[in-house]
Design a protein around this motif. Structure first.
Motif, short mmCIF file in Angstrom:
data_model
loop_
_atom_site.label_atom_id
_atom_site.label_comp_id
_atom_site.label_asym_id
_atom_site.label_seq_id
_atom_site.Cartn_x
_atom_site.Cartn_y
_atom_site.Cartn_z
N GLY A 1 3.59 30.77 -15.27
CA GLY A 1 3.45 30.15 -13.96
C GLY A 1 2.00 29.79 -13.74
O GLY A 1 1.11 30.60 -14.04
N VAL A 2 1.75 28.59 -13.24
CA VAL A 2 0.38 28.10 -13.09
C VAL A 2 0.03 27.94 -11.62
O VAL A 2 0.65 27.13 -10.91
N CYS A 3 -0.94 28.69 -11.16
CA CYS A 3 -1.45 28.56 -9.80
C CYS A 3 -2.41 27.38 -9.72
O CYS A 3 -2.94 26.92 -10.73
N GLY A 4 -2.65 26.93 -8.51
CA GLY A 4 -3.62 25.86 -8.30
C GLY A 4 -5.03 26.35 -8.56
O GLY A 4 -5.27 27.54 -8.79
N PRO A 5 -6.01 25.44 -8.52
CA PRO A 5 -7.38 25.80 -8.88
C PRO A 5 -8.16 26.55 -7.82
O PRO A 5 -9.24 27.07 -8.09
N THR A 6 -7.65 26.60 -6.58
CA THR A 6 -8.39 27.28 -5.52
C THR A 6 -7.55 28.42 -4.93
O THR A 6 -6.33 28.47 -5.12
N HIS A 7 -8.23 29.30 -4.24
CA HIS A 7 -7.55 30.40 -3.56
C HIS A 7 -8.35 30.81 -2.34
O HIS A 7 -9.50 30.39 -2.17
N ASP A 8 -7.74 31.63 -1.50
CA ASP A 8 -8.46 32.17 -0.35
C ASP A 8 -8.51 33.68 -0.48
O ASP A 8 -8.24 34.23 -1.55
N GLU A 9 -8.85 34.37 0.60
CA GLU A 9 -9.00 35.82 0.55
C GLU A 9 -7.69 36.52 0.22
O GLU A 9 -7.68 37.65 -0.25
N ARG A 10 -6.56 35.85 0.45
CA ARG A 10 -5.26 36.49 0.22
C ARG A 10 -4.75 36.31 -1.21
O ARG A 10 -3.75 36.91 -1.56
N SER A 11 -5.36 35.48 -1.98
CA SER A 11 -5.01 35.36 -3.40
C SER A 11 -4.68 33.94 -3.82
O SER A 11 -4.68 33.00 -3.02
N TRP A 12 -4.33 33.84 -5.09
CA TRP A 12 -3.94 32.58 -5.72
C TRP A 12 -2.58 32.14 -5.19
O TRP A 12 -1.71 32.96 -4.92
N THR A 13 -2.39 30.83 -5.08
CA THR A 13 -1.14 30.29 -4.57
C THR A 13 -0.50 29.34 -5.58
O THR A 13 -1.17 28.78 -6.44
N PHE A 14 0.79 29.13 -5.43
CA PHE A 14 1.55 28.26 -6.33
C PHE A 14 1.68 26.86 -5.71
O PHE A 14 2.76 26.29 -5.62
N ASP A 15 0.55 26.32 -5.30
CA ASP A 15 0.57 25.04 -4.59
C ASP A 15 0.83 23.84 -5.50
O ASP A 15 1.02 22.73 -5.00
N LEU A 16 0.88 24.06 -6.82
CA LEU A 16 1.20 22.97 -7.74
C LEU A 16 2.72 22.76 -7.86
O LEU A 16 3.16 21.72 -8.36
N ASP A 17 3.48 23.76 -7.44
CA ASP A 17 4.93 23.72 -7.61
C ASP A 17 5.61 23.11 -6.39
O ASP A 17 5.10 23.19 -5.27
N PRO A 18 6.79 22.51 -6.58
CA PRO A 18 7.53 21.95 -5.44
C PRO A 18 7.79 23.01 -4.37
O PRO A 18 8.22 24.12 -4.67
N GLY A 19 7.46 22.66 -3.13
CA GLY A 19 7.63 23.61 -2.04
C GLY A 19 6.61 24.72 -2.01
O GLY A 19 6.71 25.63 -1.17
N GLY A 20 5.64 24.67 -2.93
CA GLY A 20 4.60 25.70 -2.95
C GLY A 20 5.09 27.07 -3.39
O GLY A 20 4.48 28.09 -3.04
N ARG A 21 6.19 27.11 -4.14
CA ARG A 21 6.72 28.38 -4.64
C ARG A 21 6.89 28.33 -6.15
O ARG A 21 7.32 27.32 -6.69
N ASP A 22 6.57 29.45 -6.79
CA ASP A 22 6.81 29.54 -8.22
C ASP A 22 8.32 29.44 -8.47
O ASP A 22 9.11 30.16 -7.84
#
Length: 330
Positions: free
Chosen positions: A66-87
C-alpha cells in the motif's frame, strides 16, 4: 509540527515495534503469502529500502504493498492516492488506524515502512532496519527464481559494520544536519556527513559495490540517501559542501544503481521533493517546492562496469514493475 530541535542536536526517536515476521512464527506472526501488507511512501528513504528489497527479491505476489501519499500531518500518513482516500486492502484512511488497532495507547512515531496483518488490521512492525533483513532471510522460501543474495551469511558481519557507520553519519547524518537547532550541532553533523562521504568515495573508487562484488543490503541503504541528496538534502538540509553530482565516485556509483532494475524504477522525485519541502514547515515555512534540480543526469553513462562485479551474483535482474506499481515519469 516541528522537526528542528531548538536545543541543538537532533536525536531520532528509534522506539520501533520490534515484533518480527519469521519463518517459524516465533513472535506470533509466521511468514504467510497474502497475509501481510507492506505500507510505504515513495517519499521516505527508510520505506524506499523495503520497496527496493521487495522488488529485487520478487516478493510482490506474496506481500502486497500500500502506498501512502508524499505528505502527512501530526496524525500520520494517509492513503490519499487511493480512490476515496482509503487503502483498498486495509480499508483505512490513515496508517495510524493500524497502529491504534494493536496498541490503543500508542505514543511513539507512526512511521513507514510498516507491515500490517491484513486479517486483523493490526500493525505488526515498523522496524525498518529489521524489515529488509527479514525479507531476505525469513521470506527466502518465497523469493523469485534468480533472486539475489542481499544479506549473504558469509558477508553479514561486514555488511552490518558498514551499515552501522553509514546509518550514523549518512542516512541519519543528513537529518542531524537538517534538523539541528544550533550552529554547533549543525556544523558537527555537516563535518561527520562529508567525512563519511569521503570515506565512502575512497572505498568505492576501486570496487563496484560496498561489500563483495554484488549488490547487498548495504548498497540499498546507502542508495536511498544518495538518490535524495541533490533534490533535497543539499539545499533543504544545508548539506552543501558539494552536490552528489560534484562527487565523481559517488555520483557514478549512485547512477549505476539507479540504472539497475529495482532501484531507479522505484524512485518518485516528485513525491520526494513534495514531502520534504511541504511537510517541514519549520525549515521551509512557505511550503514552496523547488522546480530544480535538473535530474536528467541520472540516466547518463556511469562507467562502473569497468570495475567488474556482478550486480545480481548468480541470479538475474527482476522483471518490470507490476501493473499499478510503476512510477510515472515526468
Amino acid at each position: 509540527m516541528a522537526y528542528v530541535n531548538p536545543s541543538g542536536e537532533f536525536t531520532r526517536d528509534q522506539r520501533y515495534i520490534a515484533t518480527r515476521i519469521t519463518a517459524d512464527g516465533r513472535d506470533g506472526y509466521p511468514v504467510e503469502p497474502g497475509r501481510y501488507r507492506l505500507v510505504v511512501s515513495r517519499a521516505c528513504p527508510w520505506a524506499n529500502r523495503s520497496i527496493i528489497v521487495r522488488r529485487l527479491l520478487g516478493l510482490e505476489d506474496v506481500l502486497s504493498m500500500g502506498v501512502c501519499g508524499p505528505t502527512h500531518d501530526e496524525r500520520s500518513w494517509t492513503f490519499d492516492l487511493d480512490p476515496g482516500g482509503r487503502d483498498p486492502v486495509l480499508g483505512i484512511e490513515r496508517l495510524q488506524e493500524a497502529f491504534l488497532a494493536r496498541f490503543p495507547d500508542y505514543d511513539k512515531g507512526i512511521t513507514v515502512p510498516a507491515i500490517v496483518d491484513v486479517p486483523t488490521g493490526k500493525v505488526v512492525t515498523n522496524d525498518f532496519a529489521q524489515i529488509t533483513v527479514d525479507l531476505s532471510v525469513e521470506w527466502a522460501k518465497h523469493h523469485r527464481a534468480g533472486a539475489p543474495q542481499l544479506y549473504p551469511a558469509a558477508l553479514r558481519d561486514e555488511i552490518d559494520s558498514v551499515n552501522e557507520v553509514v546509518f550514523k553519519d549518512v542516512n541519519n547524518g543528513v537529518y542531524r544536519a537538517g534538523f539541528a537547532g544550533s550552529q554547533e550541532a549543525y556544523s558537527t553533523a555537516y563535518a561527520r556527513l562529508f567525512e563519511r562521504l569521503d570515506w565512502l568515495s575512497a572505498r568505492l573508487e576501486g570496487q563496484r559495490y560496498l561489500v563483495g562484488d554484488t549488490i547487498t543490503e548495504a548498497d540499498v541503504r546507502l542508495f536511498t540517501t544518495l538518490v535524495r541528496f541533490d533534490a533535497v538534502y543539499h539545499g533543504h538540509f544545508k548539506c552543501n559542501r558539494q552536490k552528489l553530482s560534484e562527487m565523481p565516485v559517488l555520483w557514478a556509483y549512485a547512477r549505476d544503481l539507479f540504472q539497475t532494475p529495482g532501484f531507479g524504477d522505484t524512485i518518485d522525485f516528485g513525491h520526494i521533493k513534495r514531502h520534504y519541502y511541504e511537510v517541514h514547515r519549520d525549515i521551509n515555512p512557505t511550503g514552496i517546492v523547488p522546480d530544480g534540480p535538473d535530474l536528467s543526469g541520472w540516466l547518463t553513462p556511469h562507467g562502473r562496469e569497468a570495475l567488474g562485479g556482478r550486480p545480481f551474483g548468480d541470479g538475474t535482474p527482476p522483471g518490470p514493475p507490476q501493473p499499478g506499481e510503476a512510477v510515472a515519469r515526468a
